[in-house]
Design an enzyme around this catalytic site. Sequence first.
Site, PDB file in Angstrom:
ATOM      1  N   ASP A  68       0.861  -1.191   0.000  1.00  0.00           N
ATOM      2  CA  ASP A  68       0.000   0.000   0.000  1.00  0.00           C
ATOM      3  C   ASP A  68       0.890   1.232   0.000  1.00  0.00           C
ATOM      4  OD1 ASP A  68      -2.026   2.013   0.453  1.00  0.00           O
ATOM      5  OD2 ASP A  68      -3.288   0.419   1.267  1.00  0.00           O
ATOM      6  N   ASP A  75     -10.424  10.095   8.098  1.00  0.00           N
ATOM      7  CA  ASP A  75     -11.654   9.400   7.699  1.00  0.00           C
ATOM      8  C   ASP A  75     -11.448   7.903   7.479  1.00  0.00           C
ATOM      9  OD1 ASP A  75     -10.268   9.438   5.311  1.00  0.00           O
ATOM     10  OD2 ASP A  75     -11.781  10.543   4.183  1.00  0.00           O
ATOM     11  N   LYS A  92       0.497   3.696   5.590  1.00  0.00           N
ATOM     12  CA  LYS A  92      -0.385   2.597   5.995  1.00  0.00           C
ATOM     13  C   LYS A  92       0.360   1.272   6.063  1.00  0.00           C
ATOM     14  CE  LYS A  92      -4.912   4.223   4.441  1.00  0.00           C
ATOM     15  NZ  LYS A  92      -6.087   3.917   3.601  1.00  0.00           N
ATOM     16  N   ASN A 137     -10.666  -1.124  -6.140  1.00  0.00           N
ATOM     17  CA  ASN A 137     -10.841  -0.627  -7.503  1.00  0.00           C
ATOM     18  C   ASN A 137     -10.678  -1.763  -8.501  1.00  0.00           C
ATOM     19  OD1 ASN A 137      -8.028  -0.346  -9.033  1.00  0.00           O
ATOM     20  ND2 ASN A 137      -7.676   0.123  -6.859  1.00  0.00           N
ATOM     21  N   CYS A 178     -10.942 -18.257 -12.036  1.00  0.00           N
ATOM     22  CA  CYS A 178     -10.279 -17.036 -11.604  1.00  0.00           C
ATOM     23  C   CYS A 178     -11.281 -15.887 -11.748  1.00  0.00           C
ATOM     24  CB  CYS A 178      -9.002 -16.777 -12.411  1.00  0.00           C
ATOM     25  SG  CYS A 178      -9.254 -16.165 -14.097  1.00  0.00           S
ATOM     26  N   CYS A 181     -12.415 -15.343 -15.297  1.00  0.00           N
ATOM     27  CA  CYS A 181     -13.371 -16.330 -15.817  1.00  0.00           C
ATOM     28  C   CYS A 181     -14.799 -15.824 -15.661  1.00  0.00           C
ATOM     29  CB  CYS A 181     -13.255 -17.655 -15.064  1.00  0.00           C
ATOM     30  SG  CYS A 181     -11.794 -18.626 -15.403  1.00  0.00           S
ATOM     31  N   CYS A 195     -16.190   2.664  -1.742  1.00  0.00           N
ATOM     32  CA  CYS A 195     -16.628   3.135  -0.419  1.00  0.00           C
ATOM     33  C   CYS A 195     -16.397   4.625  -0.238  1.00  0.00           C
ATOM     34  CB  CYS A 195     -15.980   2.322   0.695  1.00  0.00           C
ATOM     35  SG  CYS A 195     -14.218   2.630   0.931  1.00  0.00           S
ATOM     36  N   CYS A 253     -10.901 -18.745 -20.970  1.00  0.00           N
ATOM     37  CA  CYS A 253     -10.465 -17.566 -20.210  1.00  0.00           C
ATOM     38  C   CYS A 253      -9.152 -17.030 -20.778  1.00  0.00           C
ATOM     39  CB  CYS A 253     -10.303 -17.920 -18.737  1.00  0.00           C
ATOM     40  SG  CYS A 253      -9.635 -16.569 -17.727  1.00  0.00           S
ATOM     41  N   CYS A 256      -6.405 -17.867 -17.619  1.00  0.00           N
ATOM     42  CA  CYS A 256      -6.235 -19.215 -17.054  1.00  0.00           C
ATOM     43  C   CYS A 256      -6.804 -20.295 -17.961  1.00  0.00           C
ATOM     44  CB  CYS A 256      -6.871 -19.313 -15.658  1.00  0.00           C
ATOM     45  SG  CYS A 256      -8.670 -19.466 -15.642  1.00  0.00           S
ATOM     46  N   CYS A 359     -23.108  19.139  -6.020  1.00  0.00           N
ATOM     47  CA  CYS A 359     -23.082  17.770  -5.484  1.00  0.00           C
ATOM     48  C   CYS A 359     -21.889  17.678  -4.530  1.00  0.00           C
ATOM     49  CB  CYS A 359     -22.995  16.728  -6.605  1.00  0.00           C
ATOM     50  SG  CYS A 359     -21.435  16.759  -7.517  1.00  0.00           S
TER      51      CYS A 359
END
Length: 402
Positions: A68, A75, A92, A137, A178, A181, A195, A253, A256, A359
């Site tokens: 990360d 928040d 993090k 994401n 996977c 697939c 989120c 796929c 895979c 918004c």
Amino acid sequence: MESKDWVAGISKSDAGRYSRQLLVDDFGVSGQKNLKNTAVLIVGAGGLGCPVATYLGAAGVGTLGIVDYDRISLDNLHRQVAYKEDQVGQSKSQGLADNVKLQNSGVTTVVHNVSLDSSNAMEIFKNYDIVCDCTDNVATRYLINDVCVLLNIPLVSGSALRWDGQLSVYHYGPDCPCYRCLFPSPPDPSSVTNCNEGGVLGPIVGTIGSMQALEVMKIAAKLSTTLAGKLLLFDGREGKSRTIRLRKRDPKCAVCGDEPSITAPIDYMLFCGAGAHDKIENLKLLEPSVRVNVHEYQEIRSAARKQFLLDTRPPVEFEIAHLPEAIDITLNECRSLQAEELSSRLGVDSQTSDVYVICHRGNDSQRAVKLLKEKLGSIHFRDIIGGYEEWALKINDEFPLY
């Protein structure tokens, strides 16, 4: 020194520390030894990654890698429970690794404080036995999946949004699908909610992250009762969960399948049409002539005449804070309501020339302006650039940011 008159399957220190899980059928000493010899990579040190790392570290995983590049923010704290207020602004991945070591000094932690992408994923993943996808994401999900398939690593994938969560194990066993697939093509970026936009409750990510850790422990212990080929759906609002069986590996796929076309990581931002991050991208859907910045709107609202301000946010966001002149008509209502009802809700008449639209961050307001111009063409609808977030940053720093 006296010779031992007993046979020990595990060291005295490990027996004392892990005694409660050593007593569990089908885990026991062999499961504990296997877990200690397992290297697990967690991609994403957020709401899911925190419980995954905490529980695996406490359980005695051998090596825990954490990927990360982000930093802890205020928040994050309601759901990323490994972090404390005095860590805001810190890394993090480093903070989570430090937390694991404080709880269990016997765990080897590896910090990857980088943005995962096609250029570094293979090199990072190759040193691990199991990977946990704790990201938020689509582009990164495809990247993680493809690299796990290419390196033949089982993938434990979790996600959470609002009241709901889901969990599955991919690429673990000959018939196990996977991620690609099941989803050979990515969704339209405009249809994806993370989120940051939709919100999430802390106990939801805590539940799913804890279950991800459990799946890792089962895979490490070589148990057959994993969620491979299955999808667990958790409804926190109703307190219900159910498991559905997924279709088997797709022989066609792209990664895979029997004749894969993807043999190395690709350009996932190009493939998905969106960035490999969970940040909100600022869209530019309108001509500059139908947009005003927050300073311009502040001057306009200072004039004596009545202002018409349409707020497109959902009711839960409108309730957090809004400008006093704002009228709440959501983006979905802008789509569904007829022109007459929209005019009535807004309180406009034939003399009204301008209506301003706001918004959260300035994206939905642009979408609303395009819709409203089609339905109420006689009125000039103008988008406020950057929305309430820009208002809080540049006009009134007491306005609640969220």
